[in-house]
Design an enzyme around this catalytic site. Structure first.
Site, PDB file in Angstrom:
ATOM      1  N   ASN A  39      -4.423 -25.929 -32.459  1.00  0.00           N
ATOM      2  CA  ASN A  39      -5.176 -24.933 -31.676  1.00  0.00           C
ATOM      3  C   ASN A  39      -4.187 -23.959 -31.041  1.00  0.00           C
ATOM      4  O   ASN A  39      -3.625 -23.147 -31.737  1.00  0.00           O
ATOM      5  CB  ASN A  39      -6.121 -25.557 -30.660  1.00  0.00           C
ATOM      6  CG  ASN A  39      -7.060 -24.494 -30.080  1.00  0.00           C
ATOM      7  OD1 ASN A  39      -7.289 -23.482 -30.741  1.00  0.00           O
ATOM      8  ND2 ASN A  39      -7.560 -24.690 -28.883  1.00  0.00           N
ATOM      9  N   ASP A  52     -12.087 -25.808 -28.374  1.00  0.00           N
ATOM     10  CA  ASP A  52     -12.971 -25.109 -29.319  1.00  0.00           C
ATOM     11  C   ASP A  52     -14.435 -25.520 -29.157  1.00  0.00           C
ATOM     12  O   ASP A  52     -15.324 -24.900 -29.734  1.00  0.00           O
ATOM     13  CB  ASP A  52     -12.522 -25.350 -30.769  1.00  0.00           C
ATOM     14  CG  ASP A  52     -11.400 -24.397 -31.180  1.00  0.00           C
ATOM     15  OD1 ASP A  52     -11.139 -23.426 -30.439  1.00  0.00           O
ATOM     16  OD2 ASP A  52     -10.783 -24.626 -32.235  1.00  0.00           O
ATOM     17  N   THR A  66      -2.042 -21.373 -35.194  1.00  0.00           N
ATOM     18  CA  THR A  66      -2.550 -22.090 -36.343  1.00  0.00           C
ATOM     19  C   THR A  66      -1.627 -21.684 -37.465  1.00  0.00           C
ATOM     20  O   THR A  66      -0.832 -20.774 -37.299  1.00  0.00           O
ATOM     21  CB  THR A  66      -4.001 -21.638 -36.583  1.00  0.00           C
ATOM     22  OG1 THR A  66      -4.754 -22.004 -35.444  1.00  0.00           O
ATOM     23  CG2 THR A  66      -4.611 -22.225 -37.829  1.00  0.00           C
ATOM     24  N   GLY A  76      -5.036 -17.277 -36.025  1.00  0.00           N
ATOM     25  CA  GLY A  76      -5.506 -16.163 -35.187  1.00  0.00           C
ATOM     26  C   GLY A  76      -6.763 -16.460 -34.399  1.00  0.00           C
ATOM     27  O   GLY A  76      -7.410 -15.540 -33.889  1.00  0.00           O
ATOM     28  N   GLY A  77      -7.155 -17.738 -34.293  1.00  0.00           N
ATOM     29  CA  GLY A  77      -8.343 -18.082 -33.498  1.00  0.00           C
ATOM     30  C   GLY A  77      -9.555 -17.336 -34.025  1.00  0.00           C
ATOM     31  O   GLY A  77      -9.787 -17.274 -35.234  1.00  0.00           O
ATOM     32  N   SER A 118     -15.023 -24.333 -35.612  1.00  0.00           N
ATOM     33  CA  SER A 118     -13.767 -23.642 -35.914  1.00  0.00           C
ATOM     34  C   SER A 118     -14.035 -22.257 -36.498  1.00  0.00           C
ATOM     35  O   SER A 118     -15.152 -21.960 -36.940  1.00  0.00           O
ATOM     36  CB  SER A 118     -12.995 -24.481 -36.933  1.00  0.00           C
ATOM     37  OG  SER A 118     -11.848 -23.808 -37.369  1.00  0.00           O
ATOM     38  N   SER A 119     -12.983 -21.445 -36.500  1.00  0.00           N
ATOM     39  CA  SER A 119     -13.037 -20.155 -37.206  1.00  0.00           C
ATOM     40  C   SER A 119     -12.139 -20.153 -38.429  1.00  0.00           C
ATOM     41  O   SER A 119     -11.996 -19.124 -39.095  1.00  0.00           O
ATOM     42  CB  SER A 119     -12.586 -19.020 -36.277  1.00  0.00           C
ATOM     43  OG  SER A 119     -13.378 -18.968 -35.127  1.00  0.00           O
ATOM     44  N   ARG A 151     -10.752 -31.834 -39.575  1.00  0.00           N
ATOM     45  CA  ARG A 151     -10.869 -31.340 -38.214  1.00  0.00           C
ATOM     46  C   ARG A 151     -10.770 -32.512 -37.240  1.00  0.00           C
ATOM     47  O   ARG A 151     -11.263 -33.620 -37.530  1.00  0.00           O
ATOM     48  CB  ARG A 151     -12.233 -30.667 -38.086  1.00  0.00           C
ATOM     49  CG  ARG A 151     -12.534 -30.016 -36.757  1.00  0.00           C
ATOM     50  CD  ARG A 151     -11.711 -28.802 -36.551  1.00  0.00           C
ATOM     51  NE  ARG A 151     -12.277 -27.919 -35.524  1.00  0.00           N
ATOM     52  CZ  ARG A 151     -11.580 -26.941 -34.972  1.00  0.00           C
ATOM     53  NH1 ARG A 151     -10.318 -26.714 -35.337  1.00  0.00           N
ATOM     54  NH2 ARG A 151     -12.120 -26.156 -34.071  1.00  0.00           N
ATOM     55  N   THR A 181      -3.901 -26.610 -37.750  1.00  0.00           N
ATOM     56  CA  THR A 181      -3.614 -26.135 -36.397  1.00  0.00           C
ATOM     57  C   THR A 181      -3.509 -27.249 -35.372  1.00  0.00           C
ATOM     58  O   THR A 181      -4.006 -28.358 -35.576  1.00  0.00           O
ATOM     59  CB  THR A 181      -4.730 -25.164 -35.944  1.00  0.00           C
ATOM     60  OG1 THR A 181      -4.336 -24.511 -34.749  1.00  0.00           O
ATOM     61  CG2 THR A 181      -6.046 -25.871 -35.714  1.00  0.00           C
TER      62      THR A 181
HETATM   63  O1  DON Z   1     -10.250 -23.769 -35.208  1.00  0.00           O
HETATM   64  C1  DON Z   1     -10.105 -22.689 -34.667  1.00  0.00           C
HETATM   65  O2  DON Z   1     -10.833 -21.740 -34.877  1.00  0.00           O
HETATM   66  C2  DON Z   1      -8.939 -22.502 -33.716  1.00  0.00           C
HETATM   67  N1  DON Z   1      -8.575 -23.764 -33.143  1.00  0.00           N
HETATM   68  C3  DON Z   1      -7.817 -21.864 -34.443  1.00  0.00           C
HETATM   69  C4  DON Z   1      -6.639 -21.598 -33.549  1.00  0.00           C
HETATM   70  C5  DON Z   1      -5.705 -20.593 -34.077  1.00  0.00           C
HETATM   71  O3  DON Z   1      -5.932 -19.972 -35.092  1.00  0.00           O
HETATM   72  C6  DON Z   1      -4.511 -20.316 -33.265  1.00  0.00           C
HETATM   73  N2  DON Z   1      -3.690 -19.332 -33.905  1.00  0.00           N
HETATM   74  N3  DON Z   1      -3.250 -18.325 -33.518  1.00  0.00           N
END
Ligand code: DON
Length: 562
Positions: free
Chosen positions: A380, A402, A360, A452-453, A431-432, A87, A378
């Site tokens: 982000n 984040d 991501t 997918g955040g 993070s997710s 990360r 990612t």
């Molecule tokens: O770490 C995280 O949770 C986010 N930065 C992830 C970002 C992400 O999945 C973007 N994708 N669509």
């Protein structure tokens, strides 16, 4: 005599080794095939991981990267498992209120666009850590395919052309109109990135120092500073990826291995699955009112915990296993009613005592020995901060978003954080991302993850349940329509498609506030999106047959080496 020992030894090893069909699933065909090619040459899943990662940095610049970070989860043929946290870290000059104006208000776009949004990248550190621990082929061989791809160029897909065009204005704003991506690309165009090939050659030859200390480091710092950032050469020099224990727990007869803090993914999956164990979710039916309602209520409570408790484990001491303890998760569901929604305003985090101390990408790989690798990486948002290191040929992340810029203020994904995820120098943002490996009888059964955040966690949960409870094959499990709830905002979002009847009956009779995709919402709600996630998964059935699920929502592609 020596020969006889060798023959007996080889026979023993051969007869003990499980023979799996090697497979790769990633966001692009080129990257998947490069990973497979490495295994054809005798490389293992870890070698394939490195080559796939670098290839994605070329052909999938929206998320594939050397200027970002991520998480690596593995289960080795020798029975061990673990994770590498690569990360991004907050620069040394970062501080809690860095995105607030003098009145204490969040400055729009500062944590998402331009140099101030950039965290110190981890991908190159991870590649060399993984190679020195597990690699079997020379590192140059693993860099070579991505170098060739960069020099020969990659062909733009229709979806990619739309994605690049959507960000064109930002690219020009941040990098000027001469930059590689500051022009319109159409489907079928070829993008050649010579500078990136040169960057990869230097790193391949001189190792991680070439990225974290040499002239590439200087280019990064200079481009970050030009667009308002605070990163220094020392920040890059000090970057370290960290081997961490995974979150491991049982779900019925399965063992789940997933990412722990600084990702919330594994803990939240654990909380929800431990609770689902006590319901006969299979009998409810896939995407039935009951199944959706149960998952939404679990999501509401799990994301409330995420918001309050979770952050970088190097800056706090959260008792992870208490959060996925059966009694704890059952207590959290005490106010759940099948008759109507529990409003999020009535759901707070649980009671745990803490001792103070839009893009991501995911890829899944298995090799012939059963070594299994699950990586989510990612920048982000799509193309990260949009800062393109011109002389190096790559984008930098905007992972700083984040962090929680201000208590109660939602980030791009509508997530709210607390002190646990406040900004501090050298800290990793929560993070997710949920790269996960499911074992059955101690053998790899499912390798799964997604972008997918905030929706990553719920997409991984739904894919696991689709396979093991709703008996879908892996491609159907990945393609099935998805939904998502994250405590706040108090809405359930649904993908368009086959869920209309369910949505209506939930909405009408049970007080759920439901939104259908595609949605365009402002900051403060969910990020604009047209679908949920892009799951890339590998499934191994009880007889050892391998199958792949590559999400139809993207250009994702899976292949098995026959
Ligand atoms: O770490 C995280 O949770 C986010 N930065 C992830 C970002 C992400 O999945 C973007 N994708 N669509």
């Amino acid at each position: 005599m020596k020969n006889i020992i060798l023959i007996v030894f080889s026979f023993f090893v051969f007869s003990c080794a499980e023979v799996y069909q090697p497979a790769v699933v990633s966001a692009r065909k080129e990257a998947t095939q490069i990973g497979l090619e490495i295994m054809k040459k005798g490389g293992n899943a870890y070698d394939a991981m490195i080559a796939t990662h670098l290839a994605l940095a070329v052909v999938h610049p929206t998320a594939g990267n050397i200027g970002g970070g991520g998480f690596f989860v593995y289960k080795d043929q020798d029975g061990t498992s673990g994770t590498l946290d690569f990360r991004e870290m907050a620069p040394g000059n970062a501080f809690k209120d860095m995105y607030l104006d003098k009145n204490g208000n969040v400055i729009p776009d500062m944590s998402t666009l331009g140099g101030a949004a950039v965290g110190v990248p981890g991908s190159i550190s991870a590649i060399f850590e993984i190679h020195s621990k597990f690699g079997s082929l020379p590192i140059e061989e693993l860099f070579k395919p991505a170098i060739d791809l960069s020099e020969n160029g990659y062909v733009v897909t229709e979806k990619q052309s739309n994605s690049l065009t959507g960000k064109l204005e930002d690219f020009i704003k941040i990098n000027g109109d001469k930059s590689l991506y500051s022009k319109r690309y159409f489907e079928g165009d070829t993008i050649i990135n010579i500078k990136f090939a040169e960057t990869l050659k230097k790193i391949s030859e001189f190792g991680p120092k070439a990225f974290y200390e040499g002239e590439i480091a200087e280019m990064i710092v200079s481009d970050v500073k030009k667009s308002g950032g605070i990163m220094t050469i020392d920040d890059l020099k000090n970057y370290k990826s960290v081997w961490r224990d995974p979150v491991k727990f049982k779900y019925k007869d399965l063992e789940i291995i997933s990412m722990s803090l600084p990702s919330s993914g594994g803990i939240l999956i654990g909380q929800m699955l431990k609770s689902i164990e006590d319901y006969d979710i299979k009998s409810f039916g896939h995407n039935s009112v009951e199944a959706i309602q149960l998952m939404v209520e679990l999501e509401r409570r799990a994301y409330a915990d995420r918001s309050h408790f979770m952050g970088d484990p190097d800056f706090m001491n959260l008792p992870v296993y208490e959060l996925i303890d059966k009694k704890y998760v059952n207590d959290r569901m005490k106010n759940f009613s099948w008759d109507k929604a529990t409003p999020s305003s009535e759901v707070k985090h649980g009671n745990i005592i803490i001792n103070e101390s839009d893009e991501t990408t995911h890829y899944s790989i298995i090799d012939k020995y059963g070594n299994s690798v699950s990586v989510t990486t990612t920048l982000n948002n799509s193309y990260g901060s949009k800062v393109f290191v011109e002389e190096g040929g790559f984008f930098l992340n905007n992972e700083m978003d984040d962090f929680s810029s201000k208590p109660g203020y939602p980030n791009f994904y509508g997530l709210i954080g607390s002190e646990a995820n406040s900004i501090k120098a050298g800290k990793r943002m929560l993070s997710s991302m949920t790269p996960t490996i499911v074992l059955k009888d101690n053998k790899p059964s499912l390798i799964v993850g997604t972008p997918g955040g905030s929706t990553i966690i719920t997409s991984v949960l739904q894919t696991i349940l689709n396979v093991y409870e709703f008996d879908m094959d892996i491609q159907d499990a990945v393609n099935a329509p998805r939904f998502h709830h994250q405590w706040l905002p108090d809405v359930v979002i649904f993908e368009e498609g086959s869920l209309d009847k369910v949505k209506d009956s939930i909405l009408k009779s049970k007080n759920y506030f439901v939104i259908s995709l595609p949605i365009q919402m402002e900051t403060g709600g969910m990020s604009p999106r047209s679908s949920i996630g892009a799951v890339d998964a590998i499934y191994v059935d009880d007889k050892g047959n391998v199958s792949t699920g590559a999400d139809f929502r993207g250009d994702d592609y899976g292949e098995i080496l026959k």
